[in-house]
Design a protein around this motif. Structure first.
Motif, PDB file in Angstrom:
ATOM      1  N   GLY A  50       1.827 -28.677  30.144  1.00 44.24           N
ATOM      2  CA  GLY A  50       0.930 -29.622  29.460  1.00 44.24           C
ATOM      3  C   GLY A  50       1.440 -30.036  28.104  1.00 44.24           C
ATOM      4  N   GLY A  51       0.506 -30.016  27.140  1.00 43.22           N
ATOM      5  CA  GLY A  51       0.798 -30.545  25.799  1.00 43.22           C
ATOM      6  C   GLY A  51       1.894 -29.813  25.066  1.00 43.22           C
ATOM      7  N   GLY A  52       2.065 -28.527  25.388  1.00 41.98           N
ATOM      8  CA  GLY A  52       3.160 -27.786  24.779  1.00 41.98           C
ATOM      9  C   GLY A  52       2.950 -27.392  23.335  1.00 41.98           C
ATOM     10  N   SER A  53       1.692 -27.210  22.913  1.00 43.11           N
ATOM     11  CA  SER A  53       1.478 -26.833  21.504  1.00 43.11           C
ATOM     12  C   SER A  53       2.077 -25.456  21.220  1.00 43.11           C
ATOM     13  CB  SER A  53      -0.011 -26.856  21.169  1.00 43.11           C
ATOM     14  OG  SER A  53      -0.697 -25.779  21.788  1.00 43.11           O
ATOM     15  N   ASN A  54       2.056 -24.567  22.211  1.00 46.24           N
ATOM     16  CA  ASN A  54       2.678 -23.251  21.995  1.00 46.24           C
ATOM     17  C   ASN A  54       4.196 -23.377  21.945  1.00 46.24           C
ATOM     18  OD1 ASN A  54       0.849 -20.789  21.876  1.00 46.24           O
ATOM     19  ND2 ASN A  54      -0.119 -22.012  23.469  1.00 46.24           N
ATOM     20  N   MET A  55       4.754 -24.239  22.782  1.00 48.61           N
ATOM     21  CA  MET A  55       6.216 -24.486  22.731  1.00 48.61           C
ATOM     22  C   MET A  55       6.559 -25.011  21.349  1.00 48.61           C
ATOM     23  SD  MET A  55       8.444 -27.248  22.625  1.00 48.61           S
ATOM     24  CE  MET A  55       7.410 -28.574  23.254  1.00 48.61           C
ATOM     25  N   ALA A 113       4.643 -21.121  28.447  1.00 49.46           N
ATOM     26  CA  ALA A 113       3.731 -21.583  27.389  1.00 49.46           C
ATOM     27  C   ALA A 113       2.849 -22.680  27.969  1.00 49.46           C
ATOM     28  CB  ALA A 113       4.542 -22.103  26.210  1.00 49.46           C
ATOM     29  N   GLY A 114       1.724 -22.277  28.507  1.00 53.11           N
ATOM     30  CA  GLY A 114       0.869 -23.255  29.179  1.00 53.11           C
ATOM     31  C   GLY A 114       1.484 -23.668  30.510  1.00 53.11           C
ATOM     32  N   ILE A 160       1.819 -16.400  27.429  1.00 49.70           N
ATOM     33  CA  ILE A 160       0.661 -16.330  26.545  1.00 49.70           C
ATOM     34  C   ILE A 160      -0.572 -16.708  27.343  1.00 49.70           C
ATOM     35  CG2 ILE A 160       0.906 -18.715  25.632  1.00 49.70           C
ATOM     36  CD1 ILE A 160      -0.107 -17.386  22.913  1.00 49.70           C
ATOM     37  N   HIS A 161      -1.599 -15.889  27.220  1.00 50.43           N
ATOM     38  CA  HIS A 161      -2.828 -16.098  27.984  1.00 50.43           C
ATOM     39  C   HIS A 161      -3.987 -16.177  26.980  1.00 50.43           C
ATOM     40  CE1 HIS A 161      -5.648 -15.850  31.310  1.00 50.43           C
ATOM     41  NE2 HIS A 161      -6.312 -14.939  30.633  1.00 50.43           N
ATOM     42  N   PRO A 162      -4.877 -17.152  27.145  1.00 48.04           N
ATOM     43  CA  PRO A 162      -5.945 -17.349  26.150  1.00 48.04           C
ATOM     44  C   PRO A 162      -7.166 -16.455  26.357  1.00 48.04           C
ATOM     45  CG  PRO A 162      -6.031 -19.101  27.772  1.00 48.04           C
ATOM     46  CD  PRO A 162      -4.865 -18.226  28.143  1.00 48.04           C
ATOM     47  N   LEU A 204      -6.455 -21.326  19.977  1.00 49.79           N
ATOM     48  CA  LEU A 204      -5.113 -21.941  19.873  1.00 49.79           C
ATOM     49  C   LEU A 204      -4.473 -21.674  18.512  1.00 49.79           C
ATOM     50  CD1 LEU A 204      -4.986 -25.488  21.546  1.00 49.79           C
ATOM     51  CD2 LEU A 204      -3.586 -23.493  22.090  1.00 49.79           C
ATOM     52  N   GLU A 221      -3.023 -18.376  18.757  1.00 48.45           N
ATOM     53  CA  GLU A 221      -1.921 -18.379  19.734  1.00 48.45           C
ATOM     54  C   GLU A 221      -0.627 -18.807  19.046  1.00 48.45           C
ATOM     55  OE1 GLU A 221      -2.480 -20.470  23.418  1.00 48.45           O
ATOM     56  OE2 GLU A 221      -4.626 -20.122  23.352  1.00 48.45           O
TER      57      GLU A 221
HETATM   58  C1  GRF Z   1      -3.216 -22.519  25.862  1.00 46.80           C
HETATM   59  O1  GRF Z   1      -4.545 -22.083  25.705  1.00 46.80           O
HETATM   60  C2  GRF Z   1      -2.401 -21.393  26.444  1.00 46.80           C
HETATM   61  O2  GRF Z   1      -2.889 -20.125  26.083  1.00 46.80           O
HETATM   62  C3  GRF Z   1      -2.584 -21.599  27.904  1.00 46.80           C
HETATM   63  O3  GRF Z   1      -2.483 -22.994  28.073  1.00 46.80           O
HETATM   64  C4  GRF Z   1      -3.158 -23.607  26.935  1.00 46.80           C
HETATM   65  C5  GRF Z   1      -2.420 -24.847  26.511  1.00 46.80           C
HETATM   66  O4  GRF Z   1      -1.187 -24.436  25.982  1.00 46.80           O
HETATM   67  N1  GRF Z   1      -1.594 -20.880  28.659  1.00 46.80           N
HETATM   68  P1  GRF Z   1      -0.164 -25.520  25.316  1.00 46.80           P
HETATM   69  O5  GRF Z   1      -0.933 -26.295  24.272  1.00 46.80           O
HETATM   70  O6  GRF Z   1       0.311 -26.436  26.438  1.00 46.80           O
HETATM   71  O7  GRF Z   1       0.920 -24.667  24.727  1.00 46.80           O
END
Ligand code: GRF
Length: 203
Positions: free
Chosen positions: A9-14, A86-87, A107-109, A170, A173
């Protein structure tokens, strides 16, 4: 350490990991971002940072095994030391995990072992929890059950909805994952052969 990041998805954790890797003395660099979704916003964010990014659309492959084989081949080409999910919203098969045993993080929320699986924030609200949070763990063959590297908690407020809680989680995270990656990349935390976490004195 060379890190490949898998997103859906958006990849904010990446992005949080990429920003951390830009610090001079950070013990890891992201060498590739792969996604099972061509429309994943994180692919564009990775490319903006000059990181190689490639999509592997699930429907382009006959079955799960072929899909994973394509990703494994792309991983083999970049030779990552570690893989960060990451997501990434697909379960990895044992055949995928085996060559990277003890070298895949997720990573798990939620505060595992509470609320494995999906819709973690609504489930925490429904259960009347006062705390929520995230967990970074080593990936093993079961879903969301590998040994834990880091966790971070946030309060649940009476006015919270799943969305407001997700946004608060988030924020932690994005601090927890870079910390976990540092600990693992520096060898201060590792997964043993029998699936336990081993921490060196200064972890
Ligand atoms: C986050 O809550 C993460 O914990 C879960 O997916 C969600 C979106 O993650 N695994 P990201 O913004 O795509 O990194």
């Amino acid at each position: 350490k060379r890190v490949a990041v898998l997103i859906s998805g958006g990849g904010s954790n990446m992005l949080a990991l990429a920003k951390a890797c830009e610090q001079a003395d950070f013990p890891a660099e992201i060498v590739a971002v792969f996604s099972d979704k061509p429309e994943a916003g994180g692919l564009a964010k990775a490319r903006e940072l000059g990181i190689a990014a490639q999509a592997f659309p699930r429907k382009a492959y006959a079955d799960k095994a072929a899909h994973e084989a394509a990703i494994l081949a792309a991983l083999d080409a970049v030779q990552p030391d570690l893989i960060c999910l990451a997501g990434y919203m697909r379960l990895l098969s044992p055949d995928f995990i085996r060559p990277y045993q003890g070298r895949i993080l997720n990573i798990h929320p939620s505060l595992l072992p509470l609320f494995p699986g999906l819709h973690t924030h609504q489930r925490a609200l429904d259960a009347g929890m006062k705390l929520a949070g995230c967990t970074v763990h080593f990936v093993t063959e079961g879903m969301d059950e590998g040994p834990i590297v880091t966790q971070a908690a946030v309060p649940i407020l009476p006015t919270d909805t799943a969305d407001s809680l997700a946004a608060r989680v988030l924020t932690v995270e994005h601090r927890s994952y870079p910390l976990a990656l540092t600990l693992v990349a520096e060898g201060r935390v590792r997964m043993t052969a029998d699936g336990k976490v081993e921490r060196s004195a200064f972890a």
